[in-house]
Design a protein around this motif. Structure first.
Motif, short mmCIF file in Angstrom:
data_model
loop_
_atom_site.label_atom_id
_atom_site.label_comp_id
_atom_site.label_asym_id
_atom_site.label_seq_id
_atom_site.Cartn_x
_atom_site.Cartn_y
_atom_site.Cartn_z
N ASN A 1 -27.27 -19.88 28.60
CA ASN A 1 -28.51 -19.11 29.06
C ASN A 1 -28.26 -17.59 29.05
OD1 ASN A 1 -26.62 -18.23 31.24
ND2 ASN A 1 -27.00 -20.37 32.23
N THR B 1 -18.96 -16.12 32.43
CA THR B 1 -18.97 -16.32 33.97
C THR B 1 -17.90 -14.91 34.31
OG1 THR B 1 -19.28 -18.51 33.94
CG2 THR B 1 -18.41 -17.49 36.11
N ASP B 2 -18.50 -14.21 35.42
CA ASP B 2 -17.52 -13.05 35.87
C ASP B 2 -16.33 -13.70 36.47
OD1 ASP B 2 -16.63 -11.97 38.62
OD2 ASP B 2 -17.77 -10.16 37.49
N VAL C 1 -26.91 -15.76 30.65
CA VAL C 1 -25.43 -15.38 31.22
C VAL C 1 -24.67 -15.91 30.50
CG1 VAL C 1 -23.88 -15.12 33.32
CG2 VAL C 1 -26.34 -15.00 33.81
N CYS C 2 -23.86 -15.35 29.44
CA CYS C 2 -23.27 -16.17 28.46
C CYS C 2 -21.63 -16.19 29.21
CB CYS C 2 -23.31 -15.13 27.20
SG CYS C 2 -24.72 -15.22 26.43
N ASP D 1 -26.10 -20.55 40.56
CA ASP D 1 -26.84 -19.66 39.63
C ASP D 1 -26.01 -18.39 38.99
OD1 ASP D 1 -27.38 -18.01 41.84
OD2 ASP D 1 -29.20 -17.30 41.32
N ARG D 2 -24.72 -18.12 39.59
CA ARG D 2 -23.73 -17.20 39.28
C ARG D 2 -22.97 -17.72 38.13
NH1 ARG D 2 -20.83 -15.73 44.38
NH2 ARG D 2 -21.21 -17.99 44.61
N SER D 3 -22.85 -18.75 37.73
CA SER D 3 -22.03 -19.20 36.56
C SER D 3 -22.55 -19.26 35.41
CB SER D 3 -21.86 -20.91 36.92
OG SER D 3 -21.10 -21.63 35.67
N GLY D 4 -22.01 -18.94 34.47
CA GLY D 4 -22.56 -18.82 33.07
C GLY D 4 -22.51 -20.29 32.43
#
Length: 99
Positions: free
Chosen positions: A81, A86-87, A83-84, A17-20
């Motif tokens: 989603n 990804t860090d 989170v547009c 869930d940390r992925s854009g």
């Protein structure tokens, strides 16, 4: 940032869930993450076949409803989603962990 699908699948598993959003191109066998502009500067060019996209390179973006790989060559492996992007630091750690 674009990676071979074999590597990308592992990265998706690490990021969860940390992925854009992630675009998968079944024809080219690649997965592409959207990261902030310039965030990948200094990345090792030989890192697991990773290609840092920049000026002059194209990214095919599927329609928002292209969520099923059975019907699209280019589709959203992870749909857009909240989170547009990804860090890039988290993504780089995941790439290193996918070795």
């Amino acid at each position: 940032m674009r990676a071979p699908s074999l590597v990308g699948t592992r990265v998706v598993g690490v990021l969860r869930d940390r992925s854009g959003p992630v675009v998968e191109d079944r024809f080219a066998r690649t997965m592409t993450w959207l990261v902030p502009a310039g965030a990948t500067a200094g990345w090792d060019a030989g890192l697991l076949g990773v290609q840092v996209l920049g000026r002059g390179l194209a990214l095919l973006v599927p329609p928002a409803d292209a969520l099923d790989p059975r019907w699209s060559v280019v589709w959203w492996a992870i749909p857009p989603n909240a989170v547009c992007l990804t860090d890039s630091g988290v993504l780089l750690d995941a790439l290193r962990g996918a070795r």
